[in-house]
Design an enzyme around this catalytic site. Structure first.
Site, short mmCIF file in Angstrom:
data_model
loop_
_atom_site.label_atom_id
_atom_site.label_comp_id
_atom_site.label_asym_id
_atom_site.label_seq_id
_atom_site.Cartn_x
_atom_site.Cartn_y
_atom_site.Cartn_z
N SER A 1 4.65 -7.14 -4.79
CA SER A 1 4.83 -5.69 -4.87
C SER A 1 4.77 -5.16 -6.30
CB SER A 1 6.19 -5.30 -4.30
OG SER A 1 6.24 -5.54 -2.94
N ASP B 1 3.45 -2.18 3.14
CA ASP B 1 3.87 -3.32 2.31
C ASP B 1 3.62 -4.63 3.06
OD1 ASP B 1 5.56 -5.03 0.46
OD2 ASP B 1 5.86 -3.04 -0.39
N ASP C 1 6.31 -6.45 5.36
CA ASP C 1 6.73 -7.38 4.32
C ASP C 1 8.14 -7.92 4.56
OD1 ASP C 1 6.28 -8.59 1.62
OD2 ASP C 1 8.13 -7.49 1.27
N HIS D 1 8.95 -11.74 5.71
CA HIS D 1 9.67 -12.73 4.89
C HIS D 1 10.72 -13.51 5.69
CE1 HIS D 1 8.17 -12.11 0.87
NE2 HIS D 1 8.43 -10.82 0.86
N ASP E 1 -0.25 -3.51 -0.38
CA ASP E 1 -0.09 -4.07 -1.74
C ASP E 1 -0.39 -5.56 -1.82
OD1 ASP E 1 2.22 -4.62 -0.23
OD2 ASP E 1 3.58 -4.38 -1.94
N HIS E 2 -0.31 -6.27 -0.70
CA HIS E 2 -0.60 -7.72 -0.65
C HIS E 2 -0.39 -8.14 0.79
CE1 HIS E 2 3.71 -8.21 -0.25
NE2 HIS E 2 3.84 -7.39 -1.28
N ARG F 1 18.29 -5.66 -5.17
CA ARG F 1 17.44 -4.70 -5.89
C ARG F 1 17.72 -3.28 -5.41
NH1 ARG F 1 11.52 -6.43 -3.69
NH2 ARG F 1 11.89 -6.11 -1.48
N ARG G 1 11.50 -17.87 -0.06
CA ARG G 1 10.86 -16.60 0.30
C ARG G 1 9.44 -16.54 -0.28
NH1 ARG G 1 13.18 -11.67 1.96
NH2 ARG G 1 12.27 -9.75 1.15
N ASP G 2 9.28 -17.06 -1.50
CA ASP G 2 7.94 -17.15 -2.09
C ASP G 2 7.39 -18.55 -1.91
OD1 ASP G 2 8.34 -14.56 -2.99
OD2 ASP G 2 9.26 -15.25 -4.85
N LYS H 1 12.20 -0.67 -0.70
CA LYS H 1 10.90 -0.45 -1.35
C LYS H 1 10.87 0.84 -2.15
CE LYS H 1 9.12 -4.13 0.58
NZ LYS H 1 8.66 -5.29 -0.19
N ARG I 1 9.97 -10.79 -13.48
CA ARG I 1 9.86 -9.55 -12.70
C ARG I 1 11.19 -8.81 -12.68
NH1 ARG I 1 7.58 -8.66 -6.51
NH2 ARG I 1 9.32 -7.34 -5.85
N ALA I 2 11.10 -7.49 -12.73
CA ALA I 2 12.28 -6.68 -13.00
C ALA I 2 13.20 -6.40 -11.82
CB ALA I 2 11.81 -5.34 -13.57
N ASP I 3 12.65 -6.00 -10.68
CA ASP I 3 13.48 -5.28 -9.70
C ASP I 3 14.77 -6.01 -9.33
OD1 ASP I 3 11.89 -7.16 -8.37
OD2 ASP I 3 11.50 -5.90 -6.62
N ARG I 4 14.70 -7.32 -9.16
CA ARG I 4 15.86 -8.03 -8.65
C ARG I 4 16.80 -8.55 -9.74
NH1 ARG I 4 15.84 -8.66 -3.21
NH2 ARG I 4 13.86 -8.56 -2.09
N HIS J 1 8.64 -13.97 -9.19
CA HIS J 1 9.71 -13.53 -10.09
C HIS J 1 9.89 -14.46 -11.29
CE1 HIS J 1 11.47 -10.47 -7.34
NE2 HIS J 1 10.96 -11.25 -6.41
N HIS K 1 4.30 -14.22 0.86
CA HIS K 1 3.09 -13.39 0.87
C HIS K 1 1.88 -14.29 1.11
CE1 HIS K 1 5.34 -10.44 -2.01
NE2 HIS K 1 5.83 -10.45 -0.78
O1 LIG Z 1 11.26 -9.66 -1.95
C1 LIG Z 1 10.73 -9.84 -3.07
O2 LIG Z 1 11.35 -9.80 -4.12
C2 LIG Z 1 9.24 -10.15 -3.13
C3 LIG Z 1 9.03 -11.59 -2.82
O3 LIG Z 1 9.63 -12.40 -3.79
O4 LIG Z 1 8.54 -9.34 -2.21
P1 LIG Z 1 7.80 -7.99 -2.70
O5 LIG Z 1 6.89 -8.38 -3.81
O6 LIG Z 1 7.00 -7.54 -1.47
O7 LIG Z 1 8.83 -7.01 -3.08
MN LIG Z 2 5.14 -5.78 -1.32
MN LIG Z 3 7.46 -9.24 -0.17
#
Ligand SMILES: O=C(O)[C@@H](CO)OP(=O)(O)O
Ligand SMILES: [Mn+2]
Ligand SMILES: [Mn+2]
Length: 556
Positions: free
Chosen positions: A79, A26, A429, A433, A470-471, A212, A169-170, A361, A286-289, A139, A500
């Site tokens: 990611s 990652d 990753d 960050h 992935d990046h 997340r 972070r971004d 992850k 974006r979903a995860d968070r 996100h 990233h």
């Molecule tokens: O931490 C995250 O949410 C992102 C950066 O905003 O990182 P990654 O895409 O590697 O999960």
């Molecule tokens: Mn990633």
């Molecule tokens: Mn990241």
């Protein structure tokens, strides 16, 4: 029984039945070799030998911008889009692009989600926005938030409250002041046009709301208390005041970790708690968070923390975040439909899979990999193994869980119970960050050692491997001027890069099971992460589905 639509033919050259290892590093780009490239400066003999030892079996691929379905080539990869592409074998128009399109053609303001939201303010409810406040494009994006605020005002909304999560972070640390300033201006402008718009609460994305994979529900609870209940230890008369005063109190504080704060009136009462009849729109695409906070708003039965009060609101996501859970049930834009994923094909062809990472992850190699589905594709064929991440700042322990992941995946490979072992190493990753170059070097070394353990296991089993990323992230730890020179402050200190990068990523194949004549094709100079999928399906002994973008393999 193989579902006929997913049946795969045998590959003419590569045999089936060799254990196959796929590793995602990652945040591991292939970038300029200088002192700010943590990979280059670290001791990474195993990963470096992949390139130097077998140049025909090593190349780079694109991992950012339009190659992964983002709006423009100025967008760094991330990611979600990276794992979606690698799991699905095609370039998917991602959330950022879909929201842009709907704003450009106006369909945002005519869809079912918008109409549902509108009912609330037509009946006197307040419109709340919650989300990440930056233009990082991973996100969310501020321009999309502003377009929604103006759209709502144009559609009769009289009261807007925004709950902001600062980024850093971004985008560079310290930039939250700029984004909050921009938002304050837009609020002021809306107020002068008769829409009472204000920032109501906030906090840093890594400490408030945006947890997340259930790594730490306290993060979400802090957000709930600030946004919904108007309850936080820090109360200020404006968000700008909150950011500047909290930073004065603690100069080490960074944008990612601001404590929760609430904006209050002169009399100390919060300017915008969330009440029955209000509507809440989560602006993250974006979903995860945002899955956890969405559950807190949406689920009647909820025991992750004590909500104290659960207001009867309309809750909408910018997108639907989880296709399996149908969460949230209301949303502004339909998510990309990701069908025919590699997992669906491989399960239909009997491939036994072990997917593993640490919490940070874990959903990347399962949920994102499978096209944003939280369930398994096959309970009989798949094992998903999560190693709990520590809840600390990752530069304090840059090895994270690399050794534990390697151990679990090694055992899976040696067990003979799996045809396909898929892992993600988080370190490059997550430590990248933090902007801490020294810690990030240690992070890279831990990953390298983990990869060595796994390649040894593949050797032992006569298997095949594919190692990719992935990046970018840890490949450049310095903010740059246009000339490429690192940016320095008055004291000469280099400004750390926490985001990233736009770098391409490496992909390497090998292992004793791989026939001698297999190498990377000289074609496809513009190949991206989606080309990985057909490639690894081939490496497992199958021809890839025709709908996939091409495999990168060639044969002497
Ligand atoms: O931490 C995250 O949410 C992102 C950066 O905003 O990182 P990654 O895409 O590697 O999960
Ligand atoms: Mn990633
Ligand atoms: Mn990241």
């Amino acid at each position: 029984m193989v579902a006929s639509e997913y049946q795969l033919e045998a590959h003419p050259v590569i045999p089936k039945g060799k254990p196959f290892l796929l590793v995602v590093l990652d945040g591991w780009g292939e970038n300029k070799e200088d002192e700010f490239n943590a990979i280059y400066k670290a001791e990474c003999p195993t990963i470096k030998s992949l390139k130097e030892g077998a140049p025909r079996r090593w190349r780079t691929i694109k991992a950012h911008g339009t190659a992964v379905g983002l709006p423009s080539d100025a967008d760094m990869g991330n990611s979600e889009v990276g794992h979606n592409a690698m799991g699905a074998g095609k370039i998917i128009q991602q959330g950022a692009s879909l929201v842009d399109n709907a704003l450009e053609d106006g369909s945002m303001f005519t869809g079912a989600g918008w109409n549902f939201a509108k009912e609330s303010w037509a009946n006197g409810g307040t419109l709340h926005f919650i989300g990440l406040l930056s233009d990082g494009g991973v996100h969310s994006r501020t321009d999309q938030l502003f377009a929604l605020m103006y759209g709502a005002s144009d559609h009769g909304c009289k009261r807007i409250r925004v709950h902001v999560l600062t980024d850093g972070r971004d985008v560079p640390d310290g930039s939250s002041i700029k984004y909050v300033g921009q938002l304050e201006k837009e609020c002021e402008n809306l107020r002068s046009h008769g829409c009472d718009a204000k920032i109501a609460s906030g906090g840093g994305r890594m400490y408030v709301t945006m947890d997340r994979y259930e790594a730490d529900w306290n993060i979400v609870e802090r957000g709930w208390r600030a946004h919904v209940l108007g309850d936080a230890p820090n109360k200020f008369e404006s968000a700008l005041d909150a950011l500047t005063k909290l930073k004065e109190e603690n100069p080490k504080l960074n944008d990612q970790f601001y404590p929760p704060f609430v904006v209050v009136e002169k009399d100390g009462s919060p300017v915008g708690t969330i009440e029955d009849g209000d509507v809440v729109v989560n602006i993250n695409f974006r979903a995860d968070r945002v899955i956890q906070i969405s559950k807190a708003f949406e689920y009647e039965n909820f025991d992750a923390f004590d909500r104290v009060r659960w207001p009867k609101v309309k809750y909408l996501g910018m997108m639907q975040y989880d296709g399996d859970l149908k969460l949230p049930s209301n949303y502004l834009i339909a998510p990309p439909l990701i069908e025919g994923t590699s997992g669906q094909y491989l399960c239909a062809n009997g491939v036994r899979t072990f997917a593993c990472s640490e919490t940070q992850k874990f959903g990347h190699v399962t949920f994102f990999w499978n096209g944003n589905r939280s369930g398994k594709i096959s309970d009989e064929l798949e094992v998903y193994h999560e190693i709990p991440s520590d809840n600390i700042q990752f530069n304090e322990a840059p090895h994270m869980k690399a050794a534990e992941i390697a151990k679990a995946a090694r055992e899976a490979l040696l067990s003979g119970k799996f045809d396909y072992v898929r892992v993600n190493f988080a370190n490059g990753d997550m430590v990248g960050h933090t902007g801490d170059l020294e810690a990030t070097k240690r992070a890279c070394e831990a990953v390298d050692q983990g990869v060595k353990v796994l390649i040894d296991a593949v050797e032992q089993m006569g298997g095949i491997y594919l190692i990719t990323a992935d990046h970018g992230n840890c490949d450049d730890m310095a903010q740059r001027k246009k000339t490429g020179e690192p940016l320095r402050d008055e004291t000469g200190k280099v400004a750390p890069l926490t985001s990233h990068t736009l770098a391409p990523v490496p992909v390497a194949i090998g292992g004793p099971g791989l026939p001698e004549n297999v190498k990377f094709s000289d074609n496809f100079p513009k190949a991206g992460l989606a080309n990985i999928t057909a490639t690894y399906i081939n490496l497992m002994g199958f021809q890839a589905p025709e709908s996939y973008v091409p495999s990168l393999l060639a044969f002497d």
